[in-house]
Write a protein that holds these residues in place. Structure first.
Motif, mmCIF file in Angstrom:
data_model
loop_
_atom_site.group_PDB
_atom_site.id
_atom_site.type_symbol
_atom_site.label_atom_id
_atom_site.label_comp_id
_atom_site.label_asym_id
_atom_site.label_seq_id
_atom_site.Cartn_x
_atom_site.Cartn_y
_atom_site.Cartn_z
ATOM 1 N N HIS A 18 37.365 53.376 35.109
ATOM 2 C CA HIS A 18 38.019 51.938 34.323
ATOM 3 C C HIS A 18 36.887 51.192 33.736
ATOM 4 C CE1 HIS A 18 40.976 51.668 37.493
ATOM 5 N NE2 HIS A 18 40.216 52.044 37.771
ATOM 6 N N THR A 19 37.607 50.223 32.846
ATOM 7 C CA THR A 19 36.350 49.992 31.954
ATOM 8 C C THR A 19 35.702 48.401 32.508
ATOM 9 O OG1 THR A 19 38.315 48.694 30.879
ATOM 10 C CG2 THR A 19 37.376 50.627 29.589
ATOM 11 N N PRO A 20 34.605 48.144 31.728
ATOM 12 C CA PRO A 20 33.503 46.746 32.616
ATOM 13 C C PRO A 20 34.537 45.960 32.031
ATOM 14 C CG PRO A 20 32.755 47.677 30.595
ATOM 15 C CD PRO A 20 34.016 48.331 30.762
ATOM 16 N N GLY A 21 34.586 44.891 33.089
ATOM 17 C CA GLY A 21 35.506 43.806 33.090
ATOM 18 C C GLY A 21 36.314 43.773 34.328
ATOM 19 N N TYR A 22 37.108 45.393 34.308
ATOM 20 C CA TYR A 22 38.519 45.599 35.588
ATOM 21 C C TYR A 22 38.207 45.086 36.233
ATOM 22 C CZ TYR A 22 42.048 48.564 37.599
ATOM 23 O OH TYR A 22 42.819 49.136 38.161
ATOM 24 N N GLU A 23 39.512 44.618 37.090
ATOM 25 C CA GLU A 23 39.709 44.046 38.138
ATOM 26 C C GLU A 23 40.680 44.395 38.696
ATOM 27 O OE1 GLU A 23 39.644 39.631 38.570
ATOM 28 O OE2 GLU A 23 38.482 39.572 37.031
ATOM 29 N N ASP A 24 41.172 44.333 40.232
ATOM 30 C CA ASP A 24 41.541 45.505 41.473
ATOM 31 C C ASP A 24 43.244 44.362 41.124
ATOM 32 O OD1 ASP A 24 43.073 46.070 43.302
ATOM 33 O OD2 ASP A 24 41.391 45.790 44.683
ATOM 34 N N PRO A 25 43.794 45.228 40.879
ATOM 35 C CA PRO A 25 45.420 45.038 40.597
ATOM 36 C C PRO A 25 45.628 43.936 41.931
ATOM 37 C CG PRO A 25 45.195 47.150 40.051
ATOM 38 C CD PRO A 25 43.776 46.728 40.264
ATOM 39 N N VAL A 26 45.363 44.160 42.837
ATOM 40 C CA VAL A 26 45.618 44.165 44.537
ATOM 41 C C VAL A 26 45.210 41.944 44.089
ATOM 42 C CG1 VAL A 26 45.964 43.655 46.327
ATOM 43 C CG2 VAL A 26 46.042 46.100 45.135
ATOM 44 N N ILE A 27 43.835 42.032 44.082
ATOM 45 C CA ILE A 27 43.698 40.482 43.797
ATOM 46 C C ILE A 27 44.405 40.337 42.531
ATOM 47 C CG2 ILE A 27 41.611 39.386 43.063
ATOM 48 C CD1 ILE A 27 39.983 41.745 44.752
ATOM 49 N N LEU A 28 44.442 40.718 41.496
ATOM 50 C CA LEU A 28 44.861 39.982 40.741
ATOM 51 C C LEU A 28 46.274 39.462 40.372
ATOM 52 C CD1 LEU A 28 43.467 41.656 37.531
ATOM 53 C CD2 LEU A 28 43.263 39.573 37.994
ATOM 54 N N ALA A 29 47.143 40.776 40.985
ATOM 55 C CA ALA A 29 48.656 39.941 41.514
ATOM 56 C C ALA A 29 48.844 39.178 42.382
ATOM 57 C CB ALA A 29 49.152 41.695 41.964
ATOM 58 N N SER A 30 48.213 39.118 43.406
ATOM 59 C CA SER A 30 47.943 37.621 44.631
ATOM 60 C C SER A 30 47.850 36.085 43.481
ATOM 61 C CB SER A 30 46.439 38.099 45.802
ATOM 62 O OG SER A 30 45.171 37.741 44.749
ATOM 63 N N GLU A 31 46.948 36.854 42.585
ATOM 64 C CA GLU A 31 46.856 35.166 41.881
ATOM 65 C C GLU A 31 47.572 34.980 40.988
ATOM 66 O OE1 GLU A 31 42.750 35.810 40.951
ATOM 67 O OE2 GLU A 31 41.344 36.073 42.015
ATOM 68 N N THR A 32 48.269 35.643 40.485
ATOM 69 C CA THR A 32 49.283 36.005 39.603
ATOM 70 C C THR A 32 50.581 35.662 39.373
ATOM 71 O OG1 THR A 32 49.176 37.792 38.700
ATOM 72 C CG2 THR A 32 47.494 36.498 37.848
ATOM 73 N N THR A 87 53.212 41.732 39.972
ATOM 74 C CA THR A 87 53.557 42.228 41.056
ATOM 75 C C THR A 87 52.222 43.199 40.586
ATOM 76 O OG1 THR A 87 54.418 43.742 39.940
ATOM 77 C CG2 THR A 87 55.621 42.590 41.444
ATOM 78 N N VAL A 88 51.647 43.910 41.394
ATOM 79 C CA VAL A 88 50.700 45.011 41.636
ATOM 80 C C VAL A 88 50.834 46.161 40.824
ATOM 81 C CG1 VAL A 88 48.973 46.803 42.426
ATOM 82 C CG2 VAL A 88 49.573 44.859 43.976
ATOM 83 N N SER A 89 52.331 46.163 40.332
ATOM 84 C CA SER A 89 52.810 47.287 38.897
ATOM 85 C C SER A 89 52.546 46.993 38.069
ATOM 86 C CB SER A 89 54.570 47.871 39.503
ATOM 87 O OG SER A 89 54.557 49.020 40.682
ATOM 88 N N GLU A 90 52.766 45.361 37.820
ATOM 89 C CA GLU A 90 52.741 45.117 36.734
ATOM 90 C C GLU A 90 51.435 44.745 35.939
ATOM 91 O OE1 GLU A 90 57.216 42.214 37.046
ATOM 92 O OE2 GLU A 90 55.042 41.309 37.833
ATOM 93 N N VAL A 91 50.526 44.591 36.761
ATOM 94 C CA VAL A 91 49.717 44.096 37.177
ATOM 95 C C VAL A 91 48.601 46.004 36.150
ATOM 96 C CG1 VAL A 91 47.194 44.013 37.433
ATOM 97 C CG2 VAL A 91 48.540 42.360 38.063
#
Lengths: 210, 25
Positions: free
Chosen positions: A11-25, A28-32
């Motif tokens: 992953h590139t720098p600044g990449y964040e876990d899709p599970v966390i991003l999905a929980s904050e937005t 869904t995880v698939s969409e992230v």
């Protein structure tokens, strides 16, 4: 006995876990994960460092990396929450989430207010509104005299500035948008509803099941 | 009658605010 070798995904720098991003937005995880495909495409278009630079943002928006546009600058600055001149993946997902069709209208109203509050004073003032109208005219074929531009600004202020103190505050903005819902049209991107269809390649690489 | 336009309505037509283009291939 066989063994399965799983190559770690880079992953590139600044990449964040899709599970966390999905929980904050709203995503869904698939969409992230699908958004990561779009992010990679934009962030590798000029400078291949996995971050979106302003030129890359302009290229994705206008097919031209040098096109100056006040509103694109404002959107870029709001996406760049850490104010370091680039948009990383987390910032990209969190900001785009505001444009999701299912996101609360209040978030969209607040984002639009910050967009138009050019000088970050907490108010939209007449000179800012005039500057934005002139910027719009500059990018379109519409030609209006200064008098007409002033009339448009004055009339809009007369309608929106209910307290009559010469500036539009967040409450007045909210009320004005409720009366003029079309002002929020570009705060919703229907594409985000089917982002996984637009970028199906992520499905092959998905690390998480929704 | 251009003077009857709503300034924000006008601004919202900016290409810079049309983020849909990010998704166009």
């Amino acid at each position: 006995m066989g063994c399965v070798c799983v190559k770690p995904v880079k992953h590139t720098p600044g990449y964040e876990d899709p599970v966390i991003l999905a929980s904050e937005t709203t995503f869904t995880v698939s969409e992230v994960e699908a958004l990561y495909e779009l992010f990679k495409k934009i962030s590798h278009s000029i400078i291949k460092d996995g971050l979106i630079h302003k030129e890359e943002f302009q290229l994705a928006l206008f097919r031209n990396s040098n096109k100056k546009n006040l509103f694109a600058d404002r959107v870029f600055d709001l996406f760049d929450a850490k104010r370091n001149g680039v948009i990383d993946f987390g910032e990209f997902v969190r900001s785009l989430s505001i444009f999701h069709p299912d996101t609360e209208k209040t978030e969209k109203i607040s984002f639009a207010f910050r967009l138009y509050d050019l000088r970050h004073t907490g108010f939209i003032e007449p000179d800012e509104l005039k500057e934005m109208v002139l910027a719009l005219l500059n990018e379109s074929d519409l030609c209006l005299s200064d008098d007409v531009v002033q009339q448009i600004v004055d009339k809009t202020f007369a309608e929106a500035d209910k307290k009559g103190d010469g500036k539009i505050d967040p409450d007045e903005w909210k009320e004005f948008v409720v009366q003029n819902p079309s002002l929020l049209k570009n705060m919703t991107l229907p594409y985000l509803k089917d982002i996984t269809m637009a970028f199906p390649s992520f499905v092959m690489k998905s690390e998480v099941n929704d | 009658r251009p003077a009857a336009m709503n300034a924000f309505e006008l601004i919202s037509t900016s290409q810079g605010l049309n983020l849909g283009s990010l998704f166009e291939k």
